[in-house]
Motif scaffolding. Structure first.
Motif, mmCIF file in Angstrom:
data_model
loop_
_atom_site.group_PDB
_atom_site.id
_atom_site.type_symbol
_atom_site.label_atom_id
_atom_site.label_comp_id
_atom_site.label_asym_id
_atom_site.label_seq_id
_atom_site.Cartn_x
_atom_site.Cartn_y
_atom_site.Cartn_z
ATOM 1 N N SER A 9 0.821 -1.202 0.000
ATOM 2 C CA SER A 9 0.000 0.000 0.000
ATOM 3 C C SER A 9 0.863 1.263 0.000
ATOM 4 O O SER A 9 0.562 2.229 -0.707
ATOM 5 N N LEU A 23 -5.151 5.213 1.074
ATOM 6 C CA LEU A 23 -5.342 3.753 1.107
ATOM 7 C C LEU A 23 -5.210 3.169 2.511
ATOM 8 O O LEU A 23 -5.305 1.960 2.685
ATOM 9 N N TYR A 26 -7.707 0.626 3.796
ATOM 10 C CA TYR A 26 -7.949 -0.539 2.941
ATOM 11 C C TYR A 26 -6.798 -1.540 2.973
ATOM 12 O O TYR A 26 -6.450 -2.125 1.960
ATOM 13 N N GLN A 27 -6.205 -1.723 4.126
ATOM 14 C CA GLN A 27 -5.041 -2.591 4.220
ATOM 15 C C GLN A 27 -5.306 -3.893 4.964
ATOM 16 O O GLN A 27 -4.376 -4.608 5.302
ATOM 17 N N GLU A 32 -9.348 -6.068 -0.571
ATOM 18 C CA GLU A 32 -9.807 -4.728 -0.198
ATOM 19 C C GLU A 32 -8.911 -3.648 -0.820
ATOM 20 O O GLU A 32 -9.400 -2.648 -1.342
ATOM 21 N N LEU A 33 -7.600 -3.883 -0.787
ATOM 22 C CA LEU A 33 -6.654 -2.949 -1.400
ATOM 23 C C LEU A 33 -6.882 -2.873 -2.907
ATOM 24 O O LEU A 33 -6.899 -1.790 -3.494
ATOM 25 N N GLU A 35 -9.636 -3.415 -4.565
ATOM 26 C CA GLU A 35 -10.892 -2.721 -4.855
ATOM 27 C C GLU A 35 -10.746 -1.211 -4.690
ATOM 28 O O GLU A 35 -11.253 -0.436 -5.502
ATOM 29 N N ALA A 36 -10.039 -0.785 -3.636
ATOM 30 C CA ALA A 36 -9.819 0.652 -3.429
ATOM 31 C C ALA A 36 -8.970 1.224 -4.558
ATOM 32 O O ALA A 36 -9.247 2.309 -5.071
#
Length: 103
Positions: A9, A23, A26-27, A32-33, A35-36
């Motif tokens: 990230s 970010l 979203y870690q 999840e990372l 998608e962000a």
């Protein structure tokens, strides 16, 4: 939170010239990372292709792979597909750096 995901990230934040907190939330997982990041990539595809290309150059994303995704992926899937490739590439860098950090 995985140290690898956190390091990944941080690299993405640097290469995409994002604010540090962009970010941070979203870690908790790779998905999840991804998608962000897909949301960010989608915005850049529509608004700032030069910045996106500069980020991909810094990340060292394979040009052939990039062009292939742009030309063959379903338009609704381009951003998430590129995001997965970016995260995969950055995780490779993190693992390589971890492997050789003591040398």
């Amino acid at each position: 939170m995985s140290t690898s995901i956190s390091s990944c990230s941080a690299l993405i934040t640097k290469h995409f010239q994002l604010p540090e907190e962009e970010l941070a939330a979203y870690q908790s997982s790779q998905q999840e990372l991804e998608e962000a990041l897909a949301s960010i990539i989608n915005n850049l595809l529509n608004q700032d292709m030069t910045r996106l290309m500069n980020a991909f150059y810094k990340i060292d994303l394979d040009e052939v792979k990039f062009k292939n995704i742009l030309t063959t992926a379903d338009p609704d899937q381009i951003a998430i597909t590129l995001s997965r490739e970016v995260v995969k590439r950055e995780l490779q860098k993190v693992k390589t750096r971890e492997k050789y950090k003591d040398f």
